[in-house]
Design a protein around this motif. Structure first.
Motif, PDB file in Angstrom:
ATOM      1  N   VAL A  48      -7.604  42.112 -25.022  1.00 10.54           N
ATOM      2  CA  VAL A  48      -8.756  41.207 -25.115  1.00 10.54           C
ATOM      3  C   VAL A  48      -8.610  40.282 -26.311  1.00 10.54           C
ATOM      4  N   GLU A  49      -9.262  39.145 -26.183  1.00  6.78           N
ATOM      5  CA  GLU A  49      -9.396  38.266 -27.341  1.00  6.78           C
ATOM      6  C   GLU A  49     -10.843  38.364 -27.777  1.00  6.78           C
ATOM      7  N   LEU A  50     -11.058  38.766 -29.026  1.00  6.48           N
ATOM      8  CA  LEU A  50     -12.411  38.886 -29.567  1.00  6.48           C
ATOM      9  C   LEU A  50     -12.668  37.705 -30.489  1.00  6.48           C
ATOM     10  N   GLY A  51     -13.838  37.123 -30.359  1.00  4.78           N
ATOM     11  CA  GLY A  51     -14.178  35.979 -31.196  1.00  4.78           C
ATOM     12  C   GLY A  51     -15.516  36.178 -31.874  1.00  4.78           C
ATOM     13  N   GLY A  52     -15.617  35.733 -33.118  1.00  6.00           N
ATOM     14  CA  GLY A  52     -16.878  35.844 -33.844  1.00  6.00           C
ATOM     15  C   GLY A  52     -16.635  35.667 -35.334  1.00  6.00           C
ATOM     16  N   SER A  53     -17.682  35.783 -36.121  1.00  9.68           N
ATOM     17  CA  SER A  53     -17.529  35.682 -37.578  1.00  9.68           C
ATOM     18  C   SER A  53     -16.800  36.942 -38.070  1.00  9.68           C
ATOM     19  N   PRO A  54     -16.158  36.875 -39.253  1.00 14.16           N
ATOM     20  CA  PRO A  54     -15.473  38.058 -39.776  1.00 14.16           C
ATOM     21  C   PRO A  54     -16.400  39.277 -39.852  1.00 14.16           C
ATOM     22  N   LYS A  55     -17.656  39.038 -40.214  1.00 13.17           N
ATOM     23  CA  LYS A  55     -18.619  40.141 -40.333  1.00 13.17           C
ATOM     24  C   LYS A  55     -18.888  40.792 -38.966  1.00 13.17           C
ATOM     25  N   LYS A  56     -19.080  39.949 -37.965  1.00 14.36           N
ATOM     26  CA  LYS A  56     -19.356  40.469 -36.612  1.00 14.36           C
ATOM     27  C   LYS A  56     -18.143  41.229 -36.077  1.00 14.36           C
ATOM     28  N   LEU A  57     -16.973  40.670 -36.316  1.00 15.08           N
ATOM     29  CA  LEU A  57     -15.756  41.335 -35.820  1.00 15.08           C
ATOM     30  C   LEU A  57     -15.564  42.680 -36.517  1.00 15.08           C
ATOM     31  N   GLU A  58     -15.852  42.714 -37.801  1.00 13.02           N
ATOM     32  CA  GLU A  58     -15.707  43.972 -38.549  1.00 13.02           C
ATOM     33  C   GLU A  58     -16.674  45.030 -37.996  1.00 13.02           C
ATOM     34  N   ALA A  59     -17.924  44.599 -37.750  1.00 16.68           N
ATOM     35  CA  ALA A  59     -18.926  45.530 -37.201  1.00 16.68           C
ATOM     36  C   ALA A  59     -18.496  46.016 -35.813  1.00 16.68           C
ATOM     37  N   ALA A  60     -17.951  45.106 -35.009  1.00 14.11           N
ATOM     38  CA  ALA A  60     -17.514  45.470 -33.654  1.00 14.11           C
ATOM     39  C   ALA A  60     -16.359  46.473 -33.717  1.00 14.11           C
ATOM     40  N   MET A  61     -15.439  46.257 -34.658  1.00  8.85           N
ATOM     41  CA  MET A  61     -14.309  47.184 -34.820  1.00  8.85           C
ATOM     42  C   MET A  61     -14.813  48.573 -35.228  1.00  8.85           C
TER      43      MET A  61
END
Ligand code: SF4
Ligand code: SF4
Length: 136
Positions: A48-61
């Motif tokens: 998958v390609e995940l897109g978002g702000s660094p904060k959102k991506l960190e929370a998603a991870m």
């Protein structure tokens, strides 16, 4: 917006969970599924390609980790050697994302790295070894 291509590995008990839905709804991350292999009662994997702000991506991870979904960066990269390519177009048909394309007027082949999901299908058909896979 930051974009990350990753491989998600799902243990069997998470196969039928709405994980991508939650990533979108609860974490505000854009999810573009590039490739998926999900079989009931077996491990599944998705590129998958995940897109978002660094904060959102960190929370998603963090969410994926806590849930038990394995996350690996897409470690492979495809390199197209334009100087070796004879523009035979043999690689176009197997390419699922149209990363390899042709300009119909000039009949020249081109490669778009952004679209490539490193599935390696083109490697098998190129007679001139113009496409190479690189590992981290
Ligand atoms: S590896 Fe080749 S076939 Fe697969 S997406 Fe990339 S360019 Fe297309
Ligand atoms: S198969 Fe190889 S030589 Fe033919 S167009 Fe694709 S990259 Fe070029």
């Amino acid at each position: 917006m930051l974009k990350k291509k990753v491989v998600l590995n799902f243990p069997p008990h998470l196969i039928d969970q709405p994980v991508t839905y939650k990533l979108i709804q609860d974490y505000g991350v854009v999810v573009n599924i590039l490739r998926a292999r999900i079989t009931p009662r077996e491990w599944g994997s998705m590129v998958v390609e995940l897109g978002g702000s660094p904060k959102k991506l960190e929370a998603a991870m963090g969410f994926l980790g806590e849930l038990g979904v394995g996350v690996e960066p897409l470690a492979r990269e495809v390199r197209w050697h334009e100087e070796r390519c004879i523009h035979c177009t043999a690689c176009l048909a197997p390419c699922p994302t149209h990363a390899l394309g042709v300009d119909r007027a000039s009949m020249t082949v081109s490669f778009d790295q952004e679209r490539c999901i490193a599935c390696e299908l083109c490697l098998r058909v190129c007679p001139y070894l113009a496409i190479e896979i690189l590992f981290d």
